[in-house]
Design a protein around this motif. Sequence first.
Motif, PDB file in Angstrom:
ATOM      1  N   GLU A 180     -97.427 -83.772  78.569  1.00 56.77           N
ATOM      2  CA  GLU A 180     -97.749 -83.431  77.743  1.00 56.77           C
ATOM      3  C   GLU A 180     -96.759 -83.150  76.714  1.00 56.77           C
ATOM      4  N   ASN A 181     -96.491 -83.393  75.509  1.00 61.73           N
ATOM      5  CA  ASN A 181     -95.132 -83.128  75.064  1.00 61.73           C
ATOM      6  C   ASN A 181     -95.446 -82.375  73.709  1.00 61.73           C
ATOM      7  N   LEU A 182     -95.434 -82.621  73.182  1.00 63.41           N
ATOM      8  CA  LEU A 182     -95.582 -80.948  71.238  1.00 63.41           C
ATOM      9  C   LEU A 182     -96.531 -81.959  70.566  1.00 63.41           C
ATOM     10  N   ASN A 183     -96.788 -83.322  70.283  1.00 64.98           N
ATOM     11  CA  ASN A 183     -97.350 -83.426  69.612  1.00 64.98           C
ATOM     12  C   ASN A 183     -99.000 -83.749  70.320  1.00 64.98           C
ATOM     13  N   ILE A 184     -99.036 -83.968  71.816  1.00 75.00           N
ATOM     14  CA  ILE A 184    -100.187 -83.394  72.431  1.00 75.00           C
ATOM     15  C   ILE A 184    -100.567 -82.027  72.481  1.00 75.00           C
ATOM     16  N   LEU A 185     -99.427 -80.994  72.242  1.00 75.01           N
ATOM     17  CA  LEU A 185    -100.164 -79.451  72.939  1.00 75.01           C
ATOM     18  C   LEU A 185    -100.384 -79.210  70.905  1.00 75.01           C
ATOM     19  N   SER A 186     -99.760 -79.470  70.202  1.00 75.35           N
ATOM     20  CA  SER A 186     -99.834 -79.746  68.986  1.00 75.35           C
ATOM     21  C   SER A 186    -102.278 -80.380  68.225  1.00 75.35           C
ATOM     22  N   TYR A 187    -101.960 -80.983  68.996  1.00 74.85           N
ATOM     23  CA  TYR A 187    -103.576 -81.807  69.043  1.00 74.85           C
ATOM     24  C   TYR A 187    -104.193 -80.836  69.863  1.00 74.85           C
ATOM     25  N   ARG A 188    -104.114 -80.232  71.091  1.00 75.67           N
ATOM     26  CA  ARG A 188    -105.008 -79.477  71.384  1.00 75.67           C
ATOM     27  C   ARG A 188    -105.141 -78.198  71.486  1.00 75.67           C
ATOM     28  N   TYR A 189    -104.151 -77.415  70.497  1.00 80.50           N
ATOM     29  CA  TYR A 189    -104.379 -76.320  69.745  1.00 80.50           C
ATOM     30  C   TYR A 189    -105.151 -76.105  68.724  1.00 80.50           C
ATOM     31  N   ALA A 190    -105.079 -77.982  67.910  1.00 81.26           N
ATOM     32  CA  ALA A 190    -105.898 -77.468  66.948  1.00 81.26           C
ATOM     33  C   ALA A 190    -107.411 -77.818  67.061  1.00 81.26           C
ATOM     34  N   PHE A 191    -107.700 -78.701  68.504  1.00 80.09           N
ATOM     35  CA  PHE A 191    -109.086 -79.477  67.916  1.00 80.09           C
ATOM     36  C   PHE A 191    -109.208 -79.195  69.629  1.00 80.09           C
ATOM     37  N   LEU A 220     -96.852 -74.447  65.555  1.00 76.97           N
ATOM     38  CA  LEU A 220     -96.447 -75.730  65.841  1.00 76.97           C
ATOM     39  C   LEU A 220     -95.306 -76.961  65.496  1.00 76.97           C
ATOM     40  N   LEU A 221     -96.091 -77.617  64.945  1.00 75.35           N
ATOM     41  CA  LEU A 221     -95.888 -77.935  63.540  1.00 75.35           C
ATOM     42  C   LEU A 221     -94.558 -78.142  62.552  1.00 75.35           C
ATOM     43  N   ILE A 225    -100.035 -93.091  72.624  1.00 71.74           N
ATOM     44  CA  ILE A 225     -99.623 -94.430  73.626  1.00 71.74           C
ATOM     45  C   ILE A 225     -99.774 -92.918  75.139  1.00 71.74           C
ATOM     46  N   ILE A 226     -98.853 -91.716  75.075  1.00 71.17           N
ATOM     47  CA  ILE A 226     -99.678 -90.743  75.666  1.00 71.17           C
ATOM     48  C   ILE A 226    -101.118 -90.385  76.010  1.00 71.17           C
ATOM     49  N   TYR A 227    -101.519 -90.122  74.388  1.00 72.67           N
ATOM     50  CA  TYR A 227    -102.922 -89.974  74.477  1.00 72.67           C
ATOM     51  C   TYR A 227    -104.115 -90.873  74.744  1.00 72.67           C
ATOM     52  N   SER A 228    -104.006 -92.122  74.620  1.00 78.14           N
ATOM     53  CA  SER A 228    -104.342 -93.391  75.117  1.00 78.14           C
ATOM     54  C   SER A 228    -104.226 -93.264  76.773  1.00 78.14           C
ATOM     55  N   THR A 229    -103.413 -92.957  77.504  1.00 81.06           N
ATOM     56  CA  THR A 229    -102.987 -93.624  78.780  1.00 81.06           C
ATOM     57  C   THR A 229    -103.662 -92.399  79.561  1.00 81.06           C
ATOM     58  N   THR A 230    -102.996 -91.165  79.166  1.00 84.84           N
ATOM     59  CA  THR A 230    -103.088 -89.888  80.110  1.00 84.84           C
ATOM     60  C   THR A 230    -103.044 -88.707  79.639  1.00 84.84           C
ATOM     61  N   SER A 231    -104.021 -88.511  77.738  1.00 82.40           N
ATOM     62  CA  SER A 231    -103.947 -87.349  76.812  1.00 82.40           C
ATOM     63  C   SER A 231    -103.230 -86.324  77.682  1.00 82.40           C
ATOM     64  N   GLY A 232    -102.182 -86.235  78.344  1.00 86.32           N
ATOM     65  CA  GLY A 232    -101.280 -85.024  78.437  1.00 86.32           C
ATOM     66  C   GLY A 232    -101.370 -85.103  79.817  1.00 86.32           C
ATOM     67  N   GLY A 233    -102.112 -85.282  80.624  1.00 81.12           N
ATOM     68  CA  GLY A 233    -102.485 -84.809  82.598  1.00 81.12           C
ATOM     69  C   GLY A 233    -101.439 -86.242  82.843  1.00 81.12           C
TER      70      GLY A 233
END
Length: 294
Positions: A244-255, A266-267, A230-238
Amino acid sequence: MSKWVDKHAKWIYPLPTVIFILLCVTYPLLYTLDLSFYDWGMSSIKPKEFIGIQNYIEIFSDSRFWDAFWRTIAYTVIAVSIETVFGIAIALLLGKIKRATGLIRTIFLLPMVATPVAVGIVWKLIYEPTIGLANMFLKALGLPASTWLSGSDTVFQSLIIIDVWQWTPMIMLMVLAGISGLSEDVFESARVDGANERQLITKIQLPLLAPTILMAVLLRVIDALKTFDIIYSTTSGGPGYSSENLNILSYRYAFEYFYMGKASALLVIFFVLVMAVAVVYMIVKNRIERRYET
């Protein structure tokens, strides 16, 4: 051979499930834990470099991690609290309605069964500052327009509204299932003793539903902590890092930054957080059960 199978059936039949769990759960978890002690950028040229707990030290000393951590906790607590109150209230109301309950339940189910990414895109259009329905509604009420998802001071509340809209039906359905399993004899006896409707709800119905409510809250807490799509499809953490929550942050760290070791660390931290929630749930659940046994 058949006698041997019958003798060891309790070990043989669960074996495929155990193997599946080991392959699909245990191995990825151990691999992630192992990777968290390495510096690796997914490069075939530069091999993994063992750095011990350096990834954990960097994460815990990063203010961005703590912002995402407390944002994740706040999001979970606020969203699940609102969903629990609304879900219980709707379930109690539907429990008294005898007609068209199947149709009503189906309507309430629609937000929950919708694809999260599709839900995010639809709400992104609703929140659009110039042509979105949300600001049209505010203007119709004579209220000023809001920035919703595009404002750092309003994006958090806007995401909670989406979560509450989508997942309140889950709490409602679980509580409604618990209500349908309660014996009517208990309520009839209470009515004979002079209990009014408020007392029936607060003194009998809600206490009897406590284990069901607790289970529903646990499932929602774990799911809310893991919120990503939900967060990534609407704001991508912005905007910026404001959602930005922990899942968005871990995604950014990785990809995005290709810090696979730091993302894995982080995971692991996130896994410990979820397990801590589960342990607290078990403690509270056991205390509630002992209270009713006595």
